[in-house]
Design an enzyme around this catalytic site. Structure first.
Site, PDB file in Angstrom:
ATOM      1  N   SER A  98      34.124  41.229  46.567  1.00 28.81           N
ATOM      2  CA  SER A  98      35.059  40.616  47.516  1.00 28.81           C
ATOM      3  C   SER A  98      35.347  41.635  48.600  1.00 28.81           C
ATOM      4  CB  SER A  98      36.366  40.256  46.801  1.00 28.81           C
ATOM      5  OG  SER A  98      37.373  39.927  47.741  1.00 28.81           O
TER       6      SER A  98
ATOM      7  N   TYR B 211      43.534  42.955  41.488  1.00 32.06           N
ATOM      8  CA  TYR B 211      42.348  42.206  41.935  1.00 32.06           C
ATOM      9  C   TYR B 211      41.396  43.136  42.681  1.00 32.06           C
ATOM     10  CZ  TYR B 211      39.312  38.661  43.969  1.00 32.06           C
ATOM     11  OH  TYR B 211      38.195  37.918  44.325  1.00 32.06           O
TER      12      TYR B 211
END
Ligand SMILES: NC(=O)c1ccc[n+]([C@@H]2O[C@H](COP(=O)([O-])OP(=O)(O)OC[C@H]3O[C@@H](n4cnc5c(N)ncnc54)[C@H](OP(=O)(O)O)[C@@H]3O)[C@@H](O)[C@H]2O)c1
Length: 253
Positions: free
Chosen positions: A148, A161
């Site tokens: 990501s 995350y």
């Protein structure tokens, strides 16, 4: 091998996609099957992946749905074994299953952090550990990992995350080095905002994404699938190792 149009000809190839019950994984399954690959799809929601398999099978594709929790080692082992038993090998592995959860460090739900790290990091390692030997047995193949933009940068509330996606980045680079003389290409995809069930699973408050996009459109899962097909269409000696792709209007992160 690429077709004259630049799309990969995946007839005879076997792909395994985790997290295929929605979003990016579902789009990947559709795209790979559309190029002729035989595709094994996995996620915890069995009814979703069975419905997708039925739909794609009705179009002439060969699809195997295996309900799987990627944090369960014996389940991942069984997923890979069932894929190889049904299709005779493995050429393309995409351990895509994952989710997001944002919270400041002193406020975070520790159980949710653990589940996220188990899924996004340990689940990826398990999928690679059991899947890659079958790609090696074929003599060549592809591994595509879902990092990501959050794996490169971190914002408030994003510690866990971003840590999980930084870990995927590290795993990808280690695997690339380990596979470089073995004809296995390794690609890390690092998307910005993609419209999927991700935002609902992450419980983002209303308007949160708009802080990043300013009303401009997000990426769609099919955009990620298009990038994967482009990677697979490259000649075998070309390995596109990292792809950062944001919606054009995403300023930060
Ligand atoms: N959407 C974004 O903005 C974005 C941006 C960058 C990277 N990514 C990454 O892209 C990947 C796919 O996300 P998405 O946007 O497609 O989200 P999504 O629509 O929520 O899909 C996530 C998939 O992961 C599966 N999954 C979650 N936990 C699992 C587990 N323990 N075992 C097996 N499957 C599990 C879900 O299926 P079940 O619930 O049925 O198990 C679902 O199929 C993730 O790794 C995510 O971190 C997303």
């Amino acid at each position: 091998m690429a077709t004259p149009e630049g799309s990969p000809d995946l007839r005879g190839k076997v792909a395994l996609v985790t997290g295929a019950s929605s979003g990016i994984g579902e789009a990947l399954a559709r795209a790979l099957a559309g190029q002729g690959a035989r595709v094994a799809i996995a996620a915890r929601r069995g009814e979703r992946i069975h419905a997708l398999a039925d739909e794609l099978t009705a179009t002439g594709a060969e699809v195997l749905a295996v309900p799987t929790d990627v944090t369960d080692e014996s389940a991942v082992q069984s997923l890979v074994a069932q894929t190889v038993a049904r299709f005779g090998g493995l050429d393309i592995l995409i351990p895509n299953a994952g989710f997001g959860y944002r919270a400041p460090i002193v406020e975070g739900d520790t159980a949710r952090w653990k589940a996220m790290l188990d899924t996004n990091v340990y689940g990826v390692l398990l999928s690679l550990h059991y899947g890659v030997p079958h790609i090696l047995a074929r003599g060549r193949g592809d591994v595509i990992l879902l990092g990501s933009v959050a794996g490169r940068t971190v914002t408030t509330g994003g510690a866990a995350y971003s840590a999980s996606k930084s870990a995927v980045r590290a795993i990808s680079e280690a695997l690339r080095q380990e596979m470089s003389r073995k004809n296995v290409r390794v690609t890390l995809l690092e998307p910005g905002v993609v419209a999927s069930e991700f935002q609902a699973v992450a419980d983002y408050p209303p308007g949160f994404i708009d802080n990043w996009l300013g009303g401009t459109p997000p990426l769609l899962p099919v955009d990620i699938a298009s990038a994967v097909l482009a990677v697979l269409a490259l000649p075998p000696h070309v390995s596109l190792n990292e792809i950062l792709l944001r919606p054009t209007g995403q300023t930060n992160p």
